[in-house]
Enzyme design. Structure first.
Site, mmCIF file in Angstrom:
data_model
loop_
_atom_site.group_PDB
_atom_site.id
_atom_site.type_symbol
_atom_site.label_atom_id
_atom_site.label_comp_id
_atom_site.label_asym_id
_atom_site.label_seq_id
_atom_site.Cartn_x
_atom_site.Cartn_y
_atom_site.Cartn_z
ATOM 1 C CB SER A 18 -0.946 0.019 1.205
ATOM 2 O OG SER A 18 -0.210 -0.098 2.416
ATOM 3 C CG ASP A 179 -0.438 5.780 8.349
ATOM 4 O OD1 ASP A 179 0.660 6.196 7.900
ATOM 5 O OD2 ASP A 179 -1.114 4.910 7.774
ATOM 6 C CG HIS A 182 0.254 4.011 4.456
ATOM 7 N ND1 HIS A 182 -0.224 3.489 5.642
ATOM 8 C CD2 HIS A 182 0.247 2.997 3.559
ATOM 9 C CE1 HIS A 182 -0.517 2.212 5.463
ATOM 10 N NE2 HIS A 182 -0.232 1.886 4.202
#
Length: 203
Positions: A18, A179, A182
């Protein structure tokens, strides 16, 4: 994804989880954290983003074995993977730094076989967690030490963004990673600046 890859006929391929997927491009993610830096970095290149959320090393190996690079001839491949292997889940145990480095080497060997002409940019695993004292931070540093041998291989650039992503006290700013995992667009700008010379020259 297999249809998209052939339509794009990419000059640049990104592989990962991701962290890669949320940068932008196609196939599109549910969110894009770095649209401005994506355009600045890849706007001049046909780029395929093969990052997928939650993917571990074994998932990337599965994808490579099931056609996602078949028939492609990119000039540059950017690989960033391994951070999810530092977590324990219901279906997968946490891996050791040695296992993670071995898995990254297996991915590298697959990429060499499928795209022997490509220049491979191997990213050292990005730092995670706000505090430098977090156990995961130390584990990632161990992984990255084991990746050092890649810098001596022909056709490979090994990039380490940790110095640019950390503050002077070793913490991660929410401006860089909201966070603490990311990147934000500002964090992706750091990645983009590091990739720019390699993308321009192909080596």
């Amino acid at each position: 994804m297999l249809r998209v890859k052939d339509r794009i006929d990419p000059e640049v391929v990104l592989l990962g989880d991701s962290i890669t997927h949320f940068w932008g491009g196609e196939p599109r993610a549910a969110q894009a954290n770095g649209p401005a830096s994506w355009q600045a970095t890849f706007g001049s290149y046909r780029t395929l983003n093969l990052g997928f959320g939650w993917d571990r090393i074994q998932n990337v190996l599965w994808r490579l074995d099931h056609g996602e690079m078949d028939g492609l001839h990119p000039r540059v491949i950017v690989l960033h993977i391994g951070t999810n292997n530092t977590s324990e889940t219901e279906h997968a145990r946490k891996n050791t730094p040695g296992e993670i480095a071995e898995g990254i080497r297996a991915i590298f060997q697959r990429l060499r076989a499928k795209a022997p002409e490509a220049h491979i940019v191997l990213m050292k695993v990005f730092p995670r967690e706000r505090s430098p004292d977090h156990p995961r931070r130390r584990q990632i540093q161990e992984i990255n030490q084991l990746l050092g041998d890649f810098a001596r291989l022909p056709g490979v650039t090994l990039l380490d963004l940790e110095p640019e992503m950390l503050q002077s006290d070793g913490t991660i700013s929410a401006e860089i990673m909201r966070d603490f995992c990311h990147p934000t667009d500002k964090g992706y700008q750091i990645w983009g600046r590091a990739l720019a010379p390699v993308l321009a020259s192909g080596r």
